[in-house]
Design a protein around this motif. Structure first.
Motif, PDB file in Angstrom:
ATOM      1  N   VAL A   1      61.609  51.543  20.243  1.00 20.90           N
ATOM      2  CA  VAL A   1      62.958  51.555  20.429  1.00 20.90           C
ATOM      3  C   VAL A   1      64.048  51.150  19.256  1.00 20.90           C
ATOM      4  CG1 VAL A   1      65.155  50.985  22.098  1.00 20.90           C
ATOM      5  CG2 VAL A   1      62.626  51.037  23.077  1.00 20.90           C
ATOM      6  N   ARG A   2      64.820  52.110  18.985  1.00 19.12           N
ATOM      7  CA  ARG A   2      65.739  51.671  17.617  1.00 19.12           C
ATOM      8  C   ARG A   2      66.541  50.550  17.972  1.00 19.12           C
ATOM      9  NH1 ARG A   2      67.289  57.765  15.231  1.00 19.12           N
ATOM     10  NH2 ARG A   2      65.010  58.321  15.087  1.00 19.12           N
ATOM     11  N   GLY A   3      66.752  49.670  17.082  1.00 16.20           N
ATOM     12  CA  GLY A   3      67.655  48.566  16.797  1.00 16.20           C
ATOM     13  C   GLY A   3      66.882  47.236  17.717  1.00 16.20           C
ATOM     14  N   THR A   4      65.659  47.442  18.151  1.00 17.79           N
ATOM     15  CA  THR A   4      65.105  46.400  18.824  1.00 17.79           C
ATOM     16  C   THR A   4      63.708  46.108  18.506  1.00 17.79           C
ATOM     17  OG1 THR A   4      64.051  47.879  20.608  1.00 17.79           O
ATOM     18  CG2 THR A   4      66.501  46.937  20.966  1.00 17.79           C
ATOM     19  N   ASN A   5      63.008  45.264  18.949  1.00 16.91           N
ATOM     20  CA  ASN A   5      61.560  45.104  18.764  1.00 16.91           C
ATOM     21  C   ASN A   5      60.660  45.523  19.884  1.00 16.91           C
ATOM     22  OD1 ASN A   5      61.843  43.607  16.251  1.00 16.91           O
ATOM     23  ND2 ASN A   5      62.776  41.623  17.493  1.00 16.91           N
ATOM     24  N   ILE A   6      61.067  46.143  20.694  1.00 18.88           N
ATOM     25  CA  ILE A   6      60.435  46.938  21.900  1.00 18.88           C
ATOM     26  C   ILE A   6      59.783  47.908  21.618  1.00 18.88           C
ATOM     27  CG2 ILE A   6      60.716  47.715  23.990  1.00 18.88           C
ATOM     28  CD1 ILE A   6      63.369  46.465  24.466  1.00 18.88           C
ATOM     29  N   GLU A   7      58.291  47.684  21.672  1.00 17.55           N
ATOM     30  CA  GLU A   7      57.162  48.649  21.411  1.00 17.55           C
ATOM     31  C   GLU A   7      56.518  49.049  22.724  1.00 17.55           C
ATOM     32  OE1 GLU A   7      53.082  49.187  18.913  1.00 17.55           O
ATOM     33  OE2 GLU A   7      54.393  47.456  18.660  1.00 17.55           O
ATOM     34  N   LEU A   8      56.430  50.329  23.167  1.00 17.03           N
ATOM     35  CA  LEU A   8      56.019  50.506  24.554  1.00 17.03           C
ATOM     36  C   LEU A   8      55.021  51.722  24.375  1.00 17.03           C
ATOM     37  CD1 LEU A   8      59.389  51.166  26.392  1.00 17.03           C
ATOM     38  CD2 LEU A   8      57.939  49.015  26.292  1.00 17.03           C
ATOM     39  N   PRO A   9      53.898  51.587  25.103  1.00 17.37           N
ATOM     40  CA  PRO A   9      52.917  52.652  25.133  1.00 17.37           C
ATOM     41  C   PRO A   9      53.299  53.875  25.773  1.00 17.37           C
ATOM     42  CG  PRO A   9      52.201  50.947  26.823  1.00 17.37           C
ATOM     43  CD  PRO A   9      53.524  50.355  25.991  1.00 17.37           C
ATOM     44  N   LEU A  10      52.581  55.138  25.318  1.00 15.54           N
ATOM     45  CA  LEU A  10      53.144  56.355  26.007  1.00 15.54           C
ATOM     46  C   LEU A  10      51.709  56.946  26.737  1.00 15.54           C
ATOM     47  CD1 LEU A  10      55.565  57.636  23.370  1.00 15.54           C
ATOM     48  CD2 LEU A  10      56.023  56.529  25.309  1.00 15.54           C
TER      49      LEU A  10
END
Length: 361
Positions: free
Chosen positions: A297-306
């Motif tokens: 997610v741009r602008g954050t450190n959030i990384e999510l699996p898809l």
């Protein structure tokens, strides 16, 4: 005194210069980044720009365009509302079309009434009149016949008692009475036979045509009421009360172009990511069953699996991603859809751009 004052000012300026040089010469340690930039989590990964959308079994979000034109009179839902199929979303001014539909319905009813009238013939009162006319013509014929017989009998006794002209006039009157009786008799038979079959069939066709015209007008009238085509969530309402809408949508003052009147997403709360892989990288993708991907997610450190959903097996121009007409159109991309299985506190909305890395191992 002046020389001492000048000396003090020069010395003070010298000290200020030394202090400024020291202060500005001190190097400040760099501040840590607000968020870590997206990096490839795979040894061999393919980058693709993605856009968040509602999770659809097929296709994309539902863009609603009206089939008719006119100003919006009512908006019955709000953005974010969950609606069922058939729910009224908004209405368009239908005053002219409603009057047209009522007029055609009245014409169809009049044609049907005329058809019933033809089928109900002969009318009893009309038949009585025709029968009375036959009786009157019969009586007239009998009276003319009696007068002729009397004058003829007198002429046979004494030809001088009755002139030839009188006898000829009575003969003509008798012929007229006979012809009149024949006419009213045939008119009675025609009245008794009822409406002609061709007239009935012609009226049936006219009534059927007007009924279909009224049905078509009512069908068009229903187009002025916009209903939800399926269960879903209202994502965006681009029309406002009084705004003019057409089959091309509604004018968007922000984008300075035509936009859909209303946008709906799927009914479930899950989101998906539609990413576009450059055509020169398609050959690096593994088998669909082995596809793995992660989203940043741009602008954050959030990384999510898809979770892989499907591939749209049609390589389309990249212009469809940004909708910029100045963009090169010789670059083509392959649309791939992934589900976001774990939100993990991320606040995502349809239309948001994200970075996606797809494993190419």
């Amino acid at each position: 005194m002046k020389q001492r004052l000048l000396f003090l000012l020069a010395f003070a300026g010298f000290l200020a210069g030394i202090v400024a040089a020291y202060v500005y010469g001190v190097q400040q340690p760099p501040r840590p980044p607000v968020f870590a930039p997206a990096s490839n989590p795979y040894a061999h990964g393919v980058y693709a720009e993605g856009i968040v959308e509602s999770d659809q079994a097929t296709g994309e979000n539902i863009n609603l365009y009206p089939d008719v034109t006119g100003p919006v009179t009512r908006i019955l839902v709000h953005e974010g509302d969950a609606v069922k199929a058939g729910t009224v979303l908004l209405t368009i001014d239908d005053s002219v079309q409603r009057a047209t539909a009522l007029q055609l319905e009245a014409q169809a009813q009049a044609a049907a009434t005329m058809l019933d009238e033809l089928k109900a013939q002969p009318r009893r009162e009309t038949l009585d009149v025709a029968q009375a006319q036959v009786g009157a013509a019969t009586a007239s014929l009998k009276m003319a016949q009696d007068q002729y017989d009397k004058q003829e009998h007198a002429y046979m006794i004494d030809p001088k008692a009755v002139s030839k002209d009188v006898l000829d006039n009575l003969t003509n009157s008798l012929k007229v009475a006979r012809a009149n009786l024949e006419v009213v008799t045939r008119q009675y038979q025609l009245t008794r036979a009822g409406a002609w079959s061709y007239d009935i069939r012609n009226q049936e066709r006219q009534a059927e045509a007007l009924e279909k015209a009224a049905a078509a007008s009512n069908a068009l009238l229903s187009k002025y009421t916009i209903r939800a085509p399926a269960d879903g969530v209202v994502l965006s309402i681009n029309a406002a009360l009084g705004s003019y809408v057409s089959p091309q949508g509604v004018y968007d003052t922000y984008a300075q172009g035509q936009a859909p009147m209303l946008v709906m997403g799927s009914a479930n709360a899950r989101l998906a990511v539609r990413c576009y892989v450059d055509e020169i990288l398609i050959h690096r993708l593994p088998d669909a069953k082995a596809l793995k991907a992660r989203m940043f997610v741009r602008g954050t450190n959030i990384e999510l699996p898809l979770e892989f959903s499907r591939i749209q097996p049609y390589v389309s121009p990249k212009i469809e991603l940004s909708d910029q007409r100045t963009e090169r159109v010789d670059v083509r991309v392959l649309p791939m859809i992934f589900r976001i299985s774990q939100m993990q506190g991320a606040h995502l909305y349809p239309g948001q751009l994200v970075d996606v890395y797809i494993s190419a191992e």
